[in-house]
Design an enzyme around this catalytic site. Structure first.
Site, PDB file in Angstrom:
ATOM      1  CE  LYS A  41      -8.799  56.676  -5.434  1.00  0.00           C
ATOM      2  NZ  LYS A  41     -10.112  57.084  -4.912  1.00  0.00           N
ATOM      3  NE  ARG A 133     -16.347  60.128  -1.104  1.00  0.00           N
ATOM      4  CZ  ARG A 133     -15.475  59.157  -1.359  1.00  0.00           C
ATOM      5  NH1 ARG A 133     -14.689  58.709  -0.409  1.00  0.00           N
ATOM      6  NH2 ARG A 133     -15.403  58.620  -2.558  1.00  0.00           N
ATOM      7  CE1 TYR A 248      13.553  55.074  20.363  1.00  0.00           C
ATOM      8  CE2 TYR A 248      12.652  54.396  18.236  1.00  0.00           C
ATOM      9  CZ  TYR A 248      13.451  55.253  18.991  1.00  0.00           C
ATOM     10  OH  TYR A 248      14.128  56.273  18.383  1.00  0.00           O
ATOM     11  CG  MET A 296      10.833  58.064  10.877  1.00  0.00           C
ATOM     12  SD  MET A 296      11.272  59.778  11.234  1.00  0.00           S
ATOM     13  CE  MET A 296      10.029  60.206  12.444  1.00  0.00           C
TER      14      MET A 296
END
Length: 348
Positions: A41, A133, A248, A296
């Protein structure tokens, strides 16, 4: 006029088929006569579901699991003899696609069972043995599934990564009570960590996932073999004087005149921000510490002690999921599935 070809990616994942296969084979040996399947998955835990399926099918894995129906089409065509199952069952709006695709649902609610019963097709089903669940309540399972052709009846362990947790045995005992009353072609309980709990948890079928891809421990206690490593292209090299800062919040301040390489890799690619200041890259075998915060799209490394580099060169960046997890404060699961689509995935 046809559009121009896309430019090459600036970051890549180098993926090791031999490590993937060896991890699966270790699980298969550990479970003896039980069928060793594979959970692929989330695009093979971020590394590539189709590529994983093809490689494991070639060495004997016959049964694969994904979470959602939209994960099925990219895996087609399936190799001969392969079974594909969808762990989250099927809803009414998914039913047309489910009937057209070569996969079967793992039914997780009574309503899903009622819906699938109308098709007359075989299914798999999930029992909630204590995780609270997904899954049928143990007391209702026999009645809900009566008359259904259940190929595999599953449950799922909540605390398998803690062998001493009492819930493991409680879930095993609960599931054993259900399996005594519900006929099925096979019974399955163990994921990667559950396999290490021993033969009482192996039953007929196991579903390793994270352990195939470099996360967690193998049944004998070794860390899973790392399957992927990163490379990122140097966009810019610059000389930073002693006392100069990088990135940063000026989180890195050079203690000496330093050569800094800024590469095309950031948290948008799944290179976690929590690796800021603690990760490293490698250039010609020389370890190059991270310099400042991961942003990012960019990360910076101190390459002062590395052999001469040029803009456009590649840095090697280790990606052992468990080490990265301990450094970043995230889990190996999170780090793997967060790997972005800007990587070129290169299998060897």
């Amino acid at each position: 006029m046809s559009p121009p070809p896309p430019p090459p990616p600036q970051a890549r994942l180098l993926l090791d088929s031999a490590a993937l296969i060896a991890n699966w084979q270790d699980f298969a040996r550990a479970v003896g006569g039980a069928a060793c399947c594979a959970a692929i998955k989330a695009d093979g835990y971020g590394l590539g579901a189709r590529e994983t399926l093809v490689r494991l099918a070639a060495v004997g894995c016959r049964h694969f699991y994904v979470a959602h129906w939209q994960e099925v089409p990219p895996l087609l065509p399936l190799p001969d003899g392969i079974i594909l199952s969808v762990l989250h069952g099927v809803t009414a709006d998914e039913l047309p696609a489910a009937l057209a695709l070569p996969a079967r649902p793992v039914l997780v609610t009574a309503a899903q069972v009622a819906l699938w019963r109308q098709t007359g097709r075989p299914c798999e089903a999930m029992v909630d043995s204590g995780m609270n669940r997904l899954g049928l309540a143990p007391a209702e399972t026999a009645d809900v599934l009566a008359g259904m052709e259940v190929a595999v009846l599953h449950s799922h362990l909540a605390c398998a990564d803690d062998p001493a947790h009492p819930l493991n045995e409680a879930q095993r005992a609960c599931f054993a009570e259900v399996t005594a009353r519900v006929p099925a072609g096979a019974f399955a309980l163990a994921n990667s960590a559950g396999i290490a709990l021993g033969p009482a948890f192996h039953l007929d079928l196991v579903r390793p996932g994270i352990g195939l891809f470099g996360g967690g421990l193998m049944p004998d206690g070794r860390v899973s073999r790392t399957v992927g490593r990163m490379q990122a292209r140097i966009i810019q090299l610059r000389d930073v004087p002693a006392g100069g800062s990088v990135g940063y919040a000026a989180a890195f301040v050079a203690s000496r005149p330093s050569r800094i390489a800024t590469v095309a890799l950031g948290y948008a690619d799944g290179y976690a921000r929590g690796l800021s200041g603690v990760a490293w890259a490698s250039a010609a075998g020389v370890r190059c510490s991270a310099a400042g915060r991961v942003s990012m799209d960019l990360a910076a490394f101190d390459v002062t002690d590395a052999p001469a580099l040029a803009e456009g060169d590649w840095l090697d960046i280790p990606f052992d999921p468990e080490t990265a997890a301990s450094l970043s404060g995230r889990t190996s699961y999170e780090l793997l599935v967060a790997l972005g689509q800007r990587f070129e995935r290169v299998w060897a």
